[in-house]
Motif scaffolding. Structure first.
Motif, PDB file in Angstrom:
ATOM      1  N   GLY A 151       0.813  -1.220   0.000  1.00 27.01           N
ATOM      2  CA  GLY A 151       0.000   0.000   0.000  1.00 27.01           C
ATOM      3  C   GLY A 151       0.834   1.251   0.000  1.00 27.01           C
ATOM      4  O   GLY A 151       0.407   2.275   0.553  1.00 27.01           O
ATOM      5  N   GLY A 152       2.026   1.189  -0.564  1.00 29.40           N
ATOM      6  CA  GLY A 152       2.911   2.349  -0.602  1.00 29.40           C
ATOM      7  C   GLY A 152       3.733   2.539   0.647  1.00 29.40           C
ATOM      8  O   GLY A 152       4.534   3.468   0.720  1.00 29.40           O
ATOM      9  N   LEU A 153       3.571   1.655   1.650  1.00 30.08           N
ATOM     10  CA  LEU A 153       4.304   1.795   2.909  1.00 30.08           C
ATOM     11  C   LEU A 153       5.370   0.706   3.005  1.00 30.08           C
ATOM     12  O   LEU A 153       5.045  -0.495   3.011  1.00 30.08           O
ATOM     13  CB  LEU A 153       3.350   1.674   4.102  1.00 30.08           C
ATOM     14  CG  LEU A 153       2.287   2.764   4.254  1.00 30.08           C
ATOM     15  CD1 LEU A 153       1.390   2.451   5.444  1.00 30.08           C
ATOM     16  CD2 LEU A 153       2.944   4.133   4.420  1.00 30.08           C
ATOM     17  N   PRO A 154       6.661   1.070   3.104  1.00 30.52           N
ATOM     18  CA  PRO A 154       7.710   0.069   3.291  1.00 30.52           C
ATOM     19  C   PRO A 154       7.576  -0.596   4.662  1.00 30.52           C
ATOM     20  O   PRO A 154       7.153   0.024   5.637  1.00 30.52           O
ATOM     21  CB  PRO A 154       9.009   0.893   3.205  1.00 30.52           C
ATOM     22  CG  PRO A 154       8.622   2.152   2.509  1.00 30.52           C
ATOM     23  CD  PRO A 154       7.208   2.412   2.907  1.00 30.52           C
ATOM     24  N   TYR A 155       7.942  -1.889   4.730  1.00 28.88           N
ATOM     25  CA  TYR A 155       7.861  -2.602   6.008  1.00 28.88           C
ATOM     26  C   TYR A 155       9.023  -3.579   6.110  1.00 28.88           C
ATOM     27  O   TYR A 155       9.631  -3.978   5.106  1.00 28.88           O
ATOM     28  CB  TYR A 155       6.530  -3.333   6.150  1.00 28.88           C
ATOM     29  CG  TYR A 155       6.358  -4.491   5.181  1.00 28.88           C
ATOM     30  CD1 TYR A 155       6.833  -5.768   5.481  1.00 28.88           C
ATOM     31  CD2 TYR A 155       5.712  -4.296   3.963  1.00 28.88           C
ATOM     32  CE1 TYR A 155       6.690  -6.814   4.600  1.00 28.88           C
ATOM     33  CE2 TYR A 155       5.559  -5.344   3.063  1.00 28.88           C
ATOM     34  CZ  TYR A 155       6.052  -6.602   3.373  1.00 28.88           C
ATOM     35  OH  TYR A 155       5.923  -7.641   2.493  1.00 28.88           O
ATOM     36  N   LEU A 156       9.337  -3.960   7.369  1.00 27.94           N
ATOM     37  CA  LEU A 156      10.320  -4.989   7.662  1.00 27.94           C
ATOM     38  C   LEU A 156       9.653  -6.061   8.518  1.00 27.94           C
ATOM     39  O   LEU A 156       8.903  -5.737   9.448  1.00 27.94           O
ATOM     40  CB  LEU A 156      11.523  -4.423   8.433  1.00 27.94           C
ATOM     41  CG  LEU A 156      12.325  -3.288   7.808  1.00 27.94           C
ATOM     42  CD1 LEU A 156      13.439  -2.867   8.762  1.00 27.94           C
ATOM     43  CD2 LEU A 156      12.901  -3.710   6.478  1.00 27.94           C
ATOM     44  N   VAL A 157       9.923  -7.319   8.224  1.00 29.15           N
ATOM     45  CA  VAL A 157       9.484  -8.411   9.088  1.00 29.15           C
ATOM     46  C   VAL A 157      10.700  -8.866   9.881  1.00 29.15           C
ATOM     47  O   VAL A 157      11.700  -9.307   9.309  1.00 29.15           O
ATOM     48  CB  VAL A 157       8.906  -9.572   8.262  1.00 29.15           C
ATOM     49  CG1 VAL A 157       8.473 -10.710   9.198  1.00 29.15           C
ATOM     50  CG2 VAL A 157       7.731  -9.094   7.425  1.00 29.15           C
ATOM     51  N   MET A 158      10.618  -8.743  11.214  1.00 32.01           N
ATOM     52  CA  MET A 158      11.783  -8.935  12.062  1.00 32.01           C
ATOM     53  C   MET A 158      11.521  -9.991  13.125  1.00 32.01           C
ATOM     54  O   MET A 158      10.380 -10.364  13.414  1.00 32.01           O
ATOM     55  CB  MET A 158      12.159  -7.596  12.738  1.00 32.01           C
ATOM     56  CG  MET A 158      12.299  -6.437  11.773  1.00 32.01           C
ATOM     57  SD  MET A 158      12.516  -4.864  12.613  1.00 32.01           S
ATOM     58  CE  MET A 158      14.101  -5.115  13.373  1.00 32.01           C
ATOM     59  N   GLU A 159      12.595 -10.418  13.709  1.00 24.71           N
ATOM     60  CA  GLU A 159      12.548 -11.364  14.825  1.00 24.71           C
ATOM     61  C   GLU A 159      11.814 -10.714  15.997  1.00 24.71           C
ATOM     62  O   GLU A 159      12.081  -9.576  16.379  1.00 24.71           O
ATOM     63  CB  GLU A 159      13.978 -11.713  15.218  1.00 24.71           C
ATOM     64  CG  GLU A 159      14.106 -12.687  16.350  1.00 24.71           C
ATOM     65  CD  GLU A 159      15.561 -12.957  16.689  1.00 24.71           C
ATOM     66  OE1 GLU A 159      15.814 -13.851  17.511  1.00 24.71           O
ATOM     67  OE2 GLU A 159      16.453 -12.272  16.124  1.00 24.71           O
ATOM     68  N   TYR A 160      10.853 -11.431  16.582  1.00 27.86           N
ATOM     69  CA  TYR A 160      10.091 -10.928  17.722  1.00 27.86           C
ATOM     70  C   TYR A 160      10.774 -11.340  19.014  1.00 27.86           C
ATOM     71  O   TYR A 160      11.035 -12.518  19.255  1.00 27.86           O
ATOM     72  CB  TYR A 160       8.666 -11.478  17.688  1.00 27.86           C
ATOM     73  CG  TYR A 160       7.882 -11.149  18.930  1.00 27.86           C
ATOM     74  CD1 TYR A 160       7.678  -9.824  19.332  1.00 27.86           C
ATOM     75  CD2 TYR A 160       7.331 -12.164  19.722  1.00 27.86           C
ATOM     76  CE1 TYR A 160       6.961  -9.521  20.477  1.00 27.86           C
ATOM     77  CE2 TYR A 160       6.609 -11.869  20.865  1.00 27.86           C
ATOM     78  CZ  TYR A 160       6.435 -10.547  21.241  1.00 27.86           C
ATOM     79  OH  TYR A 160       5.730 -10.244  22.380  1.00 27.86           O
ATOM     80  N   LEU A 161      11.070 -10.346  19.852  1.00 25.46           N
ATOM     81  CA  LEU A 161      11.755 -10.594  21.124  1.00 25.46           C
ATOM     82  C   LEU A 161      10.925 -10.026  22.255  1.00 25.46           C
ATOM     83  O   LEU A 161      11.003  -8.837  22.569  1.00 25.46           O
ATOM     84  CB  LEU A 161      13.140  -9.935  21.118  1.00 25.46           C
ATOM     85  CG  LEU A 161      14.184 -10.513  20.162  1.00 25.46           C
ATOM     86  CD1 LEU A 161      15.402  -9.625  20.130  1.00 25.46           C
ATOM     87  CD2 LEU A 161      14.573 -11.921  20.581  1.00 25.46           C
ATOM     88  N   PRO A 162      10.088 -10.852  22.890  1.00 26.03           N
ATOM     89  CA  PRO A 162       9.339 -10.343  24.046  1.00 26.03           C
ATOM     90  C   PRO A 162      10.294 -10.048  25.199  1.00 26.03           C
ATOM     91  O   PRO A 162      11.143 -10.869  25.530  1.00 26.03           O
ATOM     92  CB  PRO A 162       8.382 -11.492  24.384  1.00 26.03           C
ATOM     93  CG  PRO A 162       9.050 -12.712  23.828  1.00 26.03           C
ATOM     94  CD  PRO A 162       9.812 -12.268  22.615  1.00 26.03           C
ATOM     95  N   GLY A 163      10.191  -8.869  25.766  1.00 25.04           N
ATOM     96  CA  GLY A 163      11.089  -8.490  26.851  1.00 25.04           C
ATOM     97  C   GLY A 163      11.125  -6.976  27.005  1.00 25.04           C
ATOM     98  O   GLY A 163      10.145  -6.284  26.703  1.00 25.04           O
ATOM     99  N   ILE A 164      12.242  -6.464  27.465  1.00 18.73           N
ATOM    100  CA  ILE A 164      12.399  -5.031  27.675  1.00 18.73           C
ATOM    101  C   ILE A 164      13.706  -4.585  27.051  1.00 18.73           C
ATOM    102  O   ILE A 164      14.528  -5.396  26.628  1.00 18.73           O
ATOM    103  CB  ILE A 164      12.382  -4.682  29.187  1.00 18.73           C
ATOM    104  CG1 ILE A 164      13.543  -5.370  29.913  1.00 18.73           C
ATOM    105  CG2 ILE A 164      11.043  -5.025  29.813  1.00 18.73           C
ATOM    106  CD1 ILE A 164      13.660  -4.969  31.374  1.00 18.73           C
ATOM    107  N   THR A 165      13.897  -3.258  27.010  1.00 18.90           N
ATOM    108  CA  THR A 165      15.160  -2.713  26.528  1.00 18.90           C
ATOM    109  C   THR A 165      16.095  -2.439  27.702  1.00 18.90           C
ATOM    110  O   THR A 165      15.666  -2.399  28.873  1.00 18.90           O
ATOM    111  CB  THR A 165      14.943  -1.392  25.772  1.00 18.90           C
ATOM    112  OG1 THR A 165      14.453  -0.407  26.702  1.00 18.90           O
ATOM    113  CG2 THR A 165      13.951  -1.558  24.626  1.00 18.90           C
ATOM    114  N   LEU A 166      17.341  -2.242  27.389  1.00 15.71           N
ATOM    115  CA  LEU A 166      18.312  -1.887  28.428  1.00 15.71           C
ATOM    116  C   LEU A 166      17.929  -0.574  29.093  1.00 15.71           C
ATOM    117  O   LEU A 166      18.146  -0.397  30.293  1.00 15.71           O
ATOM    118  CB  LEU A 166      19.719  -1.793  27.817  1.00 15.71           C
ATOM    119  CG  LEU A 166      20.834  -1.324  28.750  1.00 15.71           C
ATOM    120  CD1 LEU A 166      20.940  -2.211  29.991  1.00 15.71           C
ATOM    121  CD2 LEU A 166      22.165  -1.283  28.003  1.00 15.71           C
TER     122      LEU A 166
END
Length: 612
Positions: free
Chosen positions: A57-72
């Motif tokens: 639909g005109g919008l670029p996307y990335l399919v990435m590894e899903y990592l449930p958790g938090i950031t540093l």
């Protein structure tokens, strides 16, 4: 960012979609695609994997590894600062991912706690390679400050250049923050922090946290040297030092921070081998004779893989800890940390155009309103202040009132004419203005030493209202001009000079005067309508009365002679009665013909009578 399901492989994935308003920006699109290429080419256990990339639909996307958790970053918010063991565990994982990138010729350029992901199962990964570039194309020009300013290396700030050593610098700042709970440089404006990166040394972490050991101080200060050549060459060199700290081994010497080692002490091979020797070791060639044989992997990528295996074996305890932390912060951590309920900081808006300030607030999900206020320092039409003020943490959708400058406040002007100088100056200051100076002292303008006119800096009248703190200059009366009529030239000159006037002989004139004696002053000569203290003046000096020659009227009829004298301004008389004048002829005058007399002088006409 969205959570999705991969229907083909039956796995949960993270889907990163570009915002609509960024699609038209080619630079954002390029960075978006670069993130996919950078992460995909690495395929490292400590880098977030990218499975697919496309446009829908005109919008670029990335399919990435899903990592449930938090950031540093979230972990630092919860704990404030980390233990040495936690810093070692996370630091080794981050360096492993960076080492893989550096070995592939890539520089991350945006390493910060927000981009370090801590999964529930103990995995630690680096994400957001959207700013990554090949080392051979390291000149970033205007894009240099796209990374977070708190972690940018001095060369990125000053020259817009980045290589693997720039990532090492960012890691050193991040390690400092993990150990102390705060960043080494602070400031209200981004440029203040950037200036400190370029001109100040990063302090030792132990200055803020006494529990930090000297080995961490040395490593942080080595990684954050201002000169790139004084830092480790890449993340692979840093990971060797970090592993030595973890294993309690002595650190090898660096180019800028020498360590004292016993003679013959073995050091990790990759910490002392050159780049060519590393390749030789990887190919099976022997290293230098003086280097102790080691069983460690030779290349940064191999070391990263080995480190990943070790972390997997001992990461279970950390996974359990993170699960507990995530459970405790699942609701409040997301809502107040990154969700709709998180607080945002009101930015500094002083001096900005109201439209630009409003746009900046709306970008932070804040609402703007405007009021007017006067200001001496901010140009009319620009923002003077905000309420709440800059730096205040407020909830999203809060209203921020912008005070827009109308310029200085217009204040009523007090009556100054007729006041003494001291009284006028006091009135000026009490009314909110600034006294400038006395421009002139002018004669014939009111009572001596009183104000006769107040003007602005351009010399124009003030009117009824004037801007606050505006400068007011005064003109003071020097009183009436003195009368010097009848005085000698010397006395008149002395009188005028005592009043501050300059008497110039070149301006003097001389004139006949029937009343002022010759040599005395008739009056003052000025060069214009206004006479000021310091003006040049001259004197009109009397020649005395003007003299005229008595004509010879002998032989004229008496009446004709008298008429002639009267026409010349004299007053003629005679002893001949009026009834006999038509029979008389003039025989002379007294004073005699040829005498010089003033107009109006009396002359007696002598005559003889003839009745024939």
């Amino acid at each position: 960012m969205y959570l999705g399901n991969d229907l083909r492989l039956q796995r949960r994935v993270a889907i990163k979609v570009m915002h609509h308003h960024l699609v038209e920006d080619d630079s954002f699109t390029r960075r978006f695609e670069q993130e996919a290429r950078s992460a995909a080419m690495l395929g490292n256990a400590n880098v977030v994997g990218v499975f697919d990339q496309g446009v829908d639909g005109g919008l670029p996307y990335l399919v990435m590894e899903y990592l449930p958790g938090i950031t540093l970053r979230e972990l630092l918010k919860q704990q404030k600062r980390l233990t040495a063991d936690q810093a070692l565990e996370i630091g080794e994982a981050v360096l492993a991912g960076l080492a893989a990138a550096h070995a592939a010729g890539l520089v991350h350029r945006d390493l910060k706690p927000e981009n370090v992901l801590l999964a529930d199962d103990g995995r630690i990964k680096i994400g957001d390679f959207g700013l990554a570039r090949a080392v051979s194309a390291n000149t970033t020009t205007g894009q240099a400050l796209l990374g977070t300013i708190a972690y940018l290396s001095p060369e990125l700030v000053t020259r817009g250049v980045a290589d693997a050593r720039s990532d090492v610098y960012a890691f050193g700042i991040m390690l400092f923050e993990m150990l102390t709970g705060q960043q080494p440089f602070k400031g209200e404006q981004a440029m203040q922090i950037a200036y400190q990166h370029a001109h100040s040394e990063v302090p030792a972490p132990s200055t803020l946290n006494p529990e930090v050991g000297p080995e961490f101080d040395r490593l942080v200060q080595w990684c954050t040297q201002r000169e790139p050549d004084a830092r480790p060459r890449d993340a692979g060199e840093v990971i060797d030092s970090l592993r030595a700290i973890r294993d309690g081994e002595p650190l090898g010497s660096t180019r800028v921070l020498p360590f004292t080692l016993p003679i013959g002490t073995a050091t990790p091979a990759t910490a002392v081998l050159s780049g060519g020797e590393r390749q030789a070791v990887a190919a099976g060639a022997p290293a230098r004779a003086e280097t102790a044989p080691v069983a460690a992997p030779a290349t940064a990528v191999e070391r990263a893989g080995a480190a990943g295996l070790r972390r997997a074996r001992r990461g279970r305890w950390m996974a359990a800890l993170l699960i507990v932390l995530v459970a405790a912060a699942a609701g409040s951590g997301w809502w107040w940390g990154q969700g709709p309920g998180s607080l945002v900081t009101v930015p500094g808006l002083v001096g900005q155009d109201p439209a630009a300030a409003t746009a900046a607030l709306e970008e932070l999900t804040l609402r703007a309103s405007q009021d007017e206020c006067s200001s001496l320092d901010v140009e009319a039409g620009l923002v003077v202040s905000s309420d709440p003020s800059a730096g205040t943490r407020v909830e999203r959708e809060s209203r921020v009132s912008l005070c827009v400058s109308t310029g200085p406040e217009m204040l009523p002007v007090p009556t100054l004419v007729g006041l003494s100088l001291d009284a006028a100056q006091e009135e000026i200051e009490e009314a909110g203005f600034v006294f400038g100076e006395v421009l002139d002292r002018v004669f014939e303008k009111g009572e001596r030493d009183t104000v006769y006119l107040a003007v602005d800096e351009q010399g124009d009248g003030l009117g009824d209202a004037y801007p606050e703190q505006g400068r007011i200059d005064l003109l003071i009366s020097a009183g009436p001009l003195p009368s010097v009529t009848g005085l000698s030239v010397d006395d008149a000159t002395s009188t005028l000079e005592d009043l501050g006037l300059l008497v110039k002989k070149s301006m003097n004139e001389r004139a006949y005067n029937d009343e002022i004696a010759e040599g005395d002053v008739i009056g003052l000569i000025t060069s214009g309508k206004t006479v000021k203290v310091g003006s040049k003046v001259g004197l009109n000096v009397s020649r005395g009365p003007q003299l005229f020659e008595v004509p010879d009227v002998s032989g004229m009829d008496l009446q004709e002679a008298m008429d002639e004298l009267q026409s010349l301004g004299f007053s003629p008389t005679t002893g001949v009665p009026d009834s006999l004048r038509r029979f008389a002829k003039a025989t002379g005058t007294d004073p005699a013909a040829g005498e010089m007399l003033p107009k109006g002088a009396t002359i007696r006409v002598r005559a003889t009578i003839s009745l024939d």
